[in-house]
Design a protein around this motif. Sequence first.
Motif, PDB file in Angstrom:
ATOM      1  N   GLU A  82       4.081 -11.565 -12.457  1.00  0.00           N
ATOM      2  CA  GLU A  82       2.804 -11.016 -12.906  1.00  0.00           C
ATOM      3  C   GLU A  82       2.529  -9.665 -12.244  1.00  0.00           C
ATOM      4  OE1 GLU A  82      -1.854 -12.226 -13.641  1.00  0.00           O
ATOM      5  OE2 GLU A  82      -0.419 -13.777 -13.068  1.00  0.00           O
ATOM      6  N   ALA A  83       2.879  -9.509 -10.981  1.00  0.00           N
ATOM      7  CA  ALA A  83       2.735  -8.215 -10.307  1.00  0.00           C
ATOM      8  C   ALA A  83       3.616  -7.166 -10.995  1.00  0.00           C
ATOM      9  CB  ALA A  83       3.100  -8.339  -8.830  1.00  0.00           C
ATOM     10  N   TYR A  84       4.828  -7.554 -11.350  1.00  0.00           N
ATOM     11  CA  TYR A  84       5.757  -6.684 -12.089  1.00  0.00           C
ATOM     12  C   TYR A  84       5.134  -6.276 -13.418  1.00  0.00           C
ATOM     13  CZ  TYR A  84       9.897  -5.970 -15.131  1.00  0.00           C
ATOM     14  OH  TYR A  84      10.813  -5.506 -16.030  1.00  0.00           O
ATOM     15  N   ALA A  85       4.584  -7.239 -14.157  1.00  0.00           N
ATOM     16  CA  ALA A  85       3.968  -6.964 -15.457  1.00  0.00           C
ATOM     17  C   ALA A  85       2.769  -6.034 -15.310  1.00  0.00           C
ATOM     18  CB  ALA A  85       3.564  -8.274 -16.126  1.00  0.00           C
ATOM     19  N   ARG A  86       1.956  -6.245 -14.285  1.00  0.00           N
ATOM     20  CA  ARG A  86       0.775  -5.396 -14.064  1.00  0.00           C
ATOM     21  C   ARG A  86       1.160  -3.931 -13.855  1.00  0.00           C
ATOM     22  NH1 ARG A  86      -3.993  -8.035 -13.396  1.00  0.00           N
ATOM     23  NH2 ARG A  86      -3.829 -10.263 -12.964  1.00  0.00           N
ATOM     24  N   GLU A  87       2.292  -3.685 -13.211  1.00  0.00           N
ATOM     25  CA  GLU A  87       2.755  -2.310 -13.014  1.00  0.00           C
ATOM     26  C   GLU A  87       3.032  -1.628 -14.355  1.00  0.00           C
ATOM     27  OE1 GLU A  87       2.960  -0.400 -10.192  1.00  0.00           O
ATOM     28  OE2 GLU A  87       1.891  -2.090  -9.296  1.00  0.00           O
ATOM     29  N   TRP A  88       3.583  -2.374 -15.317  1.00  0.00           N
ATOM     30  CA  TRP A  88       3.899  -1.798 -16.623  1.00  0.00           C
ATOM     31  C   TRP A  88       2.646  -1.392 -17.388  1.00  0.00           C
ATOM     32  CZ3 TRP A  88       8.250   0.117 -16.374  1.00  0.00           C
ATOM     33  CH2 TRP A  88       9.389  -0.561 -15.952  1.00  0.00           C
TER      34      TRP A  88
ATOM     35  N   ALA B 225      11.214   2.136  -9.919  1.00  0.00           N
ATOM     36  CA  ALA B 225      10.840   1.261  -8.802  1.00  0.00           C
ATOM     37  C   ALA B 225      10.502  -0.141  -9.298  1.00  0.00           C
ATOM     38  CB  ALA B 225       9.655   1.851  -8.040  1.00  0.00           C
ATOM     39  N   ASN B 226       9.855  -0.235 -10.460  1.00  0.00           N
ATOM     40  CA  ASN B 226       9.507  -1.550 -10.986  1.00  0.00           C
ATOM     41  C   ASN B 226      10.746  -2.311 -11.458  1.00  0.00           C
ATOM     42  OD1 ASN B 226       7.242  -3.241 -11.186  1.00  0.00           O
ATOM     43  ND2 ASN B 226       7.105  -2.931 -13.382  1.00  0.00           N
ATOM     44  N   PHE B 227      11.677  -1.602 -12.107  1.00  0.00           N
ATOM     45  CA  PHE B 227      12.946  -2.239 -12.481  1.00  0.00           C
ATOM     46  C   PHE B 227      13.657  -2.760 -11.231  1.00  0.00           C
ATOM     47  CE2 PHE B 227      13.021   0.562 -16.413  1.00  0.00           C
ATOM     48  CZ  PHE B 227      12.887  -0.481 -17.310  1.00  0.00           C
TER      49      PHE B 227
END
Length: 102
Positions: free
Chosen positions: A20-26, A78-80
């Motif tokens: 979810e943290a990863y998704a929020r970055e997108w 960075a997110n990838f």
Amino acid sequence: MSLLCCIRYRIDPFQKEAFEAYAREWLQIIPECGGHLIGYFMPHEGTNDVALGLIEFESLADYEPYRARLRADPAGRANFDYSEIRRLILREERTFLRRVVR
């Protein structure tokens, strides 16, 4: 004609918060790189390892430059990297859909 890119993620159910943290970055990165983000959707009831990302494009020709911008973007990269290091995503599938119109 617009196209919807539906990204189906099979995620590690024990790392839902990290995904979810990863998704929020997108939510910020994707629009900055040219995608019209519909949203990211997390498992709630039922299957606990499937999440979706929905992004709209004017055409398939707009998708490839968007992907290049996403890969070149420092926050995108960075997110990838975050997802790979954490091993959040077990499988990722992309399907391109078109809206049915009369």
